[in-house]
Design a protein around this motif. Structure first.
Motif, PDB file in Angstrom:
ATOM      1  N   GLU A 189      -2.723  -2.726  13.636  1.00  0.00           N
ATOM      2  CA  GLU A 189      -1.508  -3.809  13.454  1.00  0.00           C
ATOM      3  C   GLU A 189      -1.988  -4.566  13.841  1.00  0.00           C
ATOM      4  OE1 GLU A 189       2.260  -4.806  10.545  1.00  0.00           O
ATOM      5  OE2 GLU A 189       2.431  -3.303  12.106  1.00  0.00           O
ATOM      6  N   TYR A 246       0.955   3.317   2.812  1.00  0.00           N
ATOM      7  CA  TYR A 246       2.029   3.148   3.549  1.00  0.00           C
ATOM      8  C   TYR A 246       3.039   3.019   3.910  1.00  0.00           C
ATOM      9  CZ  TYR A 246      -2.408   1.368   5.604  1.00  0.00           C
ATOM     10  OH  TYR A 246      -3.703  -0.307   5.914  1.00  0.00           O
ATOM     11  N   HIS A 302      -9.112  -3.939   4.238  1.00  0.00           N
ATOM     12  CA  HIS A 302     -10.114  -2.516   3.741  1.00  0.00           C
ATOM     13  C   HIS A 302     -11.574  -2.883   3.495  1.00  0.00           C
ATOM     14  CE1 HIS A 302      -6.034  -0.560   3.056  1.00  0.00           C
ATOM     15  NE2 HIS A 302      -5.656  -2.016   1.918  1.00  0.00           N
ATOM     16  N   ASP A 357       0.622  -1.064   0.013  1.00  0.00           N
ATOM     17  CA  ASP A 357      -0.353  -0.173   0.068  1.00  0.00           C
ATOM     18  C   ASP A 357       1.104   1.339  -0.178  1.00  0.00           C
ATOM     19  OD1 ASP A 357      -1.340   1.799   0.705  1.00  0.00           O
ATOM     20  OD2 ASP A 357      -3.211   0.611   1.880  1.00  0.00           O
ATOM     21  N   ARG A 383      -2.804  -5.287   8.535  1.00  0.00           N
ATOM     22  CA  ARG A 383      -3.316  -4.017   8.768  1.00  0.00           C
ATOM     23  C   ARG A 383      -4.311  -3.192   8.411  1.00  0.00           C
ATOM     24  NH1 ARG A 383       2.948  -1.102   7.009  1.00  0.00           N
ATOM     25  NH2 ARG A 383       4.335  -2.318   8.535  1.00  0.00           N
ATOM     26  N   TYR A 403       2.971  -8.102   5.403  1.00  0.00           N
ATOM     27  CA  TYR A 403       1.984  -7.244   6.081  1.00  0.00           C
ATOM     28  C   TYR A 403       0.766  -7.752   5.308  1.00  0.00           C
ATOM     29  CZ  TYR A 403       2.852  -3.030   4.018  1.00  0.00           C
ATOM     30  OH  TYR A 403       3.359  -2.238   3.214  1.00  0.00           O
ATOM     31  N   GLU A 441      -3.049  -6.157   3.939  1.00  0.00           N
ATOM     32  CA  GLU A 441      -3.933  -5.046   4.466  1.00  0.00           C
ATOM     33  C   GLU A 441      -5.412  -5.630   4.978  1.00  0.00           C
ATOM     34  OE1 GLU A 441      -2.826  -3.090   1.298  1.00  0.00           O
ATOM     35  OE2 GLU A 441      -0.951  -3.962   1.854  1.00  0.00           O
TER      36      GLU A 441
END
Length: 515
Positions: free
Chosen positions: A512, A414, A437, A411, A471, A433, A435
């Motif tokens: 996170e 980030y 959304h 991302d 995250r 990680y 993400e």
């Protein structure tokens, strides 16, 4: 190869569900042995069984998810619901069931208890404001007929079983309905093992204070102790774990239908092991009630409804209909499965878009200014669907009630860093990680545990993808999702500054969770 593996899993699920039902039937036979041969009162067995089983369930919960075990004690509303479920569901079910066995037999007591499925069916009809369907009426007739056959042994002019046994059997049927219907919301929110463990702890502790089982003169030999251990380990923990595996592999509907073997196994074990008398009328009544189970238990969920007209209207109507018409009995309350998740398809686009629109409306109500250009765009959403990163959530009837996305791509927002510190390194290779959304839940389905289900599912997808953490970034005004994340173990890492397509910067809170 994939089809072969799936087929093996279904076979394993069938075997486990059958084994779970047999274990529950075995539990009733062991209880009859303790009461008949060792003079152990039903209240003593109930107290001891529930407290010991609670220790095991809560220990397994602590090992698996200790944060939830701590967090649930901060949720007073859930604790009240669990306490009520403990008394009127778990405790009443255990006590009435064992007393029904004490006055009749394991087979008869277990069979009469299943009449509770008819009460659940009638409750669903009243709640949905509809008349029973033909198969449900047939199930009601079979249940009443089976109960009359067992109680009268074919002679309507006399009661062939003790009136106390019939009374306790009917109470156990009512308790089964409470046991199934009462904990729906807390099960969705906190999970089966935690709710079951706490309910057994609350119920067992309350009963122990009243009964004081340590003052009762119960002398158990090695055989009696073995029977008690079998009730806890095989008839409670073993049955639960086997049935849960059956639900995971074969689905809750198939598993619950297979568990109709419980009264059959209890009858056979009582006859073969304890040499309990059984008549042809008992067998006929048992057959009637087993047939009733197949008739009143809900069939496989129907596919998601096709959107007609405006997708937003179809979505809201579908979600509200599903929640106003709760599913029929689909297994014991501790393993009811209401939500499912799958990757979205192109055919889902309109309904997913309607769900995201509902999310934008919620943001506006919270005072969040997203600007004229909403996120994601239609093009980005279709791209995400093609890549398999967008997922939809369905309820027991197959209605689409939520959407979320789990991305494994970096991302760019980030990469600029945050005012704070992430739990993992943003620029590490390979990327550690994933993400989360686009979480959006239909208004009619909110506050029913869907958010917790999404988080658990997203974390499972992340682990399968080989990532160490998940995250998320949240608008500062969106306090409900912040509370949800923090309750489920997410760490507030700092403030993230995100740049939109017009170059404007907006601040969000970064979260996170290490998996």
């Amino acid at each position: 190869m994939a089809e072969t593996t799936a087929g093996r899993h279904v076979v394993r699920g069938v075997v486990c569900a059958l084994a779970g039902g047999i274990c529950w039937g075995f539990s009733g036979t062991c209880a009859q042995l303790l009461m008949d041969n060792y003079g152990a009162p039903a209240v003593w067995i109930t107290c001891v069984r529930m407290v010991i089983a609670a220790v095991f369930f809560l220990f397994m919960t602590a090992v698996k998810d200790w944060r939830s075990l701590i967090a649930v004690f901060r949720d007073r509303r859930s604790l009240v619901q669990i306490a009520l479920f403990a008394v009127f569901g778990v405790l009443l079910t255990q006590l009435s069931y064992l007393n029904a066995i004490a006055y009749t037999s394991a087979g008869v007591g277990t069979t009469i208890e299943q009449v509770g499925l008819v009460l659940i069916m009638l409750y669903v009809c009243v709640r949905a404001r509809r008349l029973p369907r033909v198969r449900e009426v047939a199930g009601l007739i079979l249940a009443l007929g089976g109960m009359v056959i067992i109680a009268t042994q074919g002679d309507p002019g006399r009661l062939a079983i003790p009136p106390e046994g019939l009374t306790w059997g009917l109470v156990s049927a009512l308790a089964l309905a409470f046991y199934t219907l009462m904990p729906v919301r807390v099960l969705k929110k906190w999970g089966a093992m935690l709710v079951t463990g706490l309910a057994m702890l609350f119920g067992g502790s309350a009963a122990s204070v009243v009964v004081q089982p340590w003052t009762l003169d119960v002398q158990l030999s090695t055989g009696g102790l073995a029977a008690l251990a079998a009730i806890v380990l095989v008839g409670t923990l073993g049955a639960y774990m086997l049935y849960l595996q059956g639900v995971n592999d074969a689905g809750p509907v198939k598993a619950s239908l297979l568990c109709c073997v419980e009264p059959v196994s209890a009858t056979i074990l009582a006859v073969v092991w304890l040499h309990a008398p059984v008549s042809g009328w008992d067998i006929a009544g048992c057959a009637f009630i087993v047939a009733m189970i197949f008739l009143v238990t809900e069939r496989e969920p129907k596919p998601a409804l096709e959107g007609e007209g405006a997708p937003g209207v179809a979505l809201r109507e579908g979600a509200e209909a599903a929640l106003d018409d709760p599913p029929l009995f689909a297994g014991r309350a501790s393993v009811l499965g209401y939500y499912t998740s799958r990757p979205a398809t192109r055919e889902d686009f309109d309904q997913v878009w309607a769900l995201l629109d509902a999310g934008h409306e919620t943001f506006a109500a919270l005072g969040i200014d997203e600007g004229r250009k909403k996120y994601p765009s239609a093009r980005r959403l279709m791209h995400s669907i093609k890549n398999g990163t967008t997922h939809v959530v369905g309820d027991a009837q197959g209605h689409m009630i939520a959407v979320f996305a789990v991305s494994f791509s970096p991302d760019k927002n980030y990469a600029g860093g945050i005012e704070g510190q992430w739990l993992t390194q943003t620029d590490a290779q390979p990327q550690p990680y994933a993400e989360l959304h686009w979480v959006s839940v239909a208004p009619a389905a909110r506050r029913r545990g869907v958010g917790a289900f999404i988080l658990e599912t997203a974390e499972r997808i992340t682990r399968r993808g080989g990532r160490a953490s998940l995250r998320a970034d949240v608008y500062q005004q969106n306090e409900p999702i912040q509370k949800l994340l923090e309750k489920h173990g997410y760490t507030r890492c700092g403030i993230l500054s995100i740049k939109d397509v017009f170059g404007r910067r907006k601040e969000r809170i970064a979260y996170e969770k290490l998996l």
